[in-house]
Enzyme design. Structure first.
Site, PDB file in Angstrom:
ATOM      1  N   CYS A  37      32.566  34.908  42.039  1.00  0.00           N
ATOM      2  CA  CYS A  37      31.345  34.425  42.682  1.00  0.00           C
ATOM      3  C   CYS A  37      30.106  34.555  41.803  1.00  0.00           C
ATOM      4  O   CYS A  37      29.055  33.990  42.126  1.00  0.00           O
ATOM      5  CB  CYS A  37      31.133  35.160  44.001  1.00  0.00           C
ATOM      6  SG  CYS A  37      32.584  35.145  45.067  1.00  0.00           S
TER       7      CYS A  37
ATOM      8  N   ASN B  63      31.594  30.549  52.380  1.00  0.00           N
ATOM      9  CA  ASN B  63      31.589  31.181  51.060  1.00  0.00           C
ATOM     10  C   ASN B  63      32.344  30.271  50.104  1.00  0.00           C
ATOM     11  O   ASN B  63      33.558  30.118  50.204  1.00  0.00           O
ATOM     12  CB  ASN B  63      32.267  32.552  51.162  1.00  0.00           C
ATOM     13  CG  ASN B  63      32.318  33.296  49.840  1.00  0.00           C
ATOM     14  OD1 ASN B  63      32.257  32.705  48.771  1.00  0.00           O
ATOM     15  ND2 ASN B  63      32.448  34.611  49.908  1.00  0.00           N
TER      16      ASN B  63
ATOM     17  N   HIS C  84      24.386  34.573  45.818  1.00  0.00           N
ATOM     18  CA  HIS C  84      25.679  34.012  46.192  1.00  0.00           C
ATOM     19  C   HIS C  84      25.813  34.070  47.717  1.00  0.00           C
ATOM     20  O   HIS C  84      25.552  35.106  48.334  1.00  0.00           O
ATOM     21  CB  HIS C  84      26.805  34.799  45.527  1.00  0.00           C
ATOM     22  CG  HIS C  84      28.129  34.643  46.195  1.00  0.00           C
ATOM     23  ND1 HIS C  84      28.684  33.406  46.454  1.00  0.00           N
ATOM     24  CD2 HIS C  84      29.003  35.574  46.676  1.00  0.00           C
ATOM     25  CE1 HIS C  84      29.841  33.578  47.064  1.00  0.00           C
ATOM     26  NE2 HIS C  84      30.060  34.876  47.206  1.00  0.00           N
TER      27      HIS C  84
END
Length: 326
Positions: free
Chosen positions: A115, A281, A251
């Site tokens: 990420c 996500n 993120h």
């Protein structure tokens, strides 16, 4: 010799057409819309088709960028793709992007920093350009996390979605778009977020093979404990105060985690951009997706000072302060 400078000159994104709602997930596992929203802030995520892979999403994001800004990519010196979900161990996703776009001569490299990958790729692109080695670098963050998600695991299947974002980083002799950067790793925490490949052991511990495995509680504690201090270090490096930052773009792991980071950090939630609510996500794609949504809403504008912060599997992190100049 005067050192070259670099800045982001264009952005584009892509998400698949298929929508996976919280109501859809209620049919797969024991969960509810209320439970998911309360714990993650997520309502929808996009899912790639069975025959749609990460290079396809990456190419679509580049095409969107070309359409939005009228830019060309045939002359890029390097393609950097941040992804953890390549369709092949090799060839690289970046080389597949080169092939699909028909770029005749360019370097091609994949980055796997989970990420944090998109910010790492931006930092590398800035270094390649400011060193004088290259003039124009195509940076892409793209993921098809749905292909490595266990849809029988109620703790993880509600989180992940698919998408891609692309930016151009180009030489600019007058103004630098990159004001400060940092990165780091807590490798001992790798056991908390992984997907096995050739080995099913880590530091002597047996791993679950197959799909992505995440210890959300440990990641939450690590992120909330470490990211606010990292943000302050970035501001110190740039010689800036928190009130000089127009937007914080972390993120988009989980809205509750972001809220906790903002409570402890120097930048409040009302100056924070995310893609979490309707994209979920998306790992390396979440930061460019959040920026594009903010541009479309008229929030992110040319001249804004933006603090980007990626974090995730590894456990890795990377932060940069940029001046948005598009």
């Amino acid at each position: 010799m005067t050192q070259s400078k670099s800045k982001i000159t264009a952005i584009g994104t892509y998400v698949p057409d298929k929508v996976l709602t919280n109501a859809d997930l209620e049919k797969l596992v024991e969960t509810s819309d209320e439970w998911i929203v309360q714990r993650t802030g997520m309502r929808e995520r996009r899912i790639a088709e069975p025959d749609q892979y990460v290079s396809d999403l990456a190419v679509a994001a580049v095409k969107d960028m070309k359409l939005r800004y009228g830019v060309e990519v045939n002359d890029v010196d390097m393609i950097l793709v941040a992804t953890s979900t390549s369709e092949y161990s090799f060839p690289s996703t970046a080389s597949r992007v080169q092939s699909q776009l028909g770029i005749k001569s360019t370097g091609a490299l994949d980055l796997n920093a989970a990420c944090a990958g998109f910010v790492y790729a931006l930092q590398l692109a800035d270094g390649l350009v400011t060193s004088g080695m290259y003039h124009k670098v195509l940076v892409i963050g793209a993921e098809t996390l749905s292909k490595i998600t266990d849809y029988t695991d109620r703790t993880t299947c509600v989180l992940f979605g698919d998408g891609a974002g692309a930016v151009l980083v180009e030489r600019d002799e007058q103004h630098s778009g990159f004001l400060a950067s940092l990165s780091g790793t807590f490798g001992e925490g790798g056991i908390h977020l992984y997907k096995t490949a050739l080995s099913e052991k880590m530091d002597g511990q047996e791993l679950k093979g197959g799909c992505l495995v995440q210890n959300g509680r440990e990641i939450y504690k690590w992120a909330v404990r470490n990211i606010p201090s990292g943000m302050r270090l970035l501001l110190e490096q740039a010689g800036m105060q928190a009130n000089e930052i127009d937007w914080f773009v972390p993120h988009s792991a989980n809205l509750r985690m972001i809220e906790a980071i903002c409570e402890r950090g120097p930048i409040p939630l009302d100056r924070t951009l995310t893609s979490v609510e309707y994209r979920g996500n998306t790992s390396a794609a979440s930061i460019p997706l959040a920026m594009q949504l903010a541009i479309d809403e008229g929030r992110l504008k040319s001249g804004d000072q933006v603090l980007l912060y990626g974090f995730g599997g590894g456990m890795t992190y990377a932060g940069s302060i940029i001046q948005w100049a598009i």
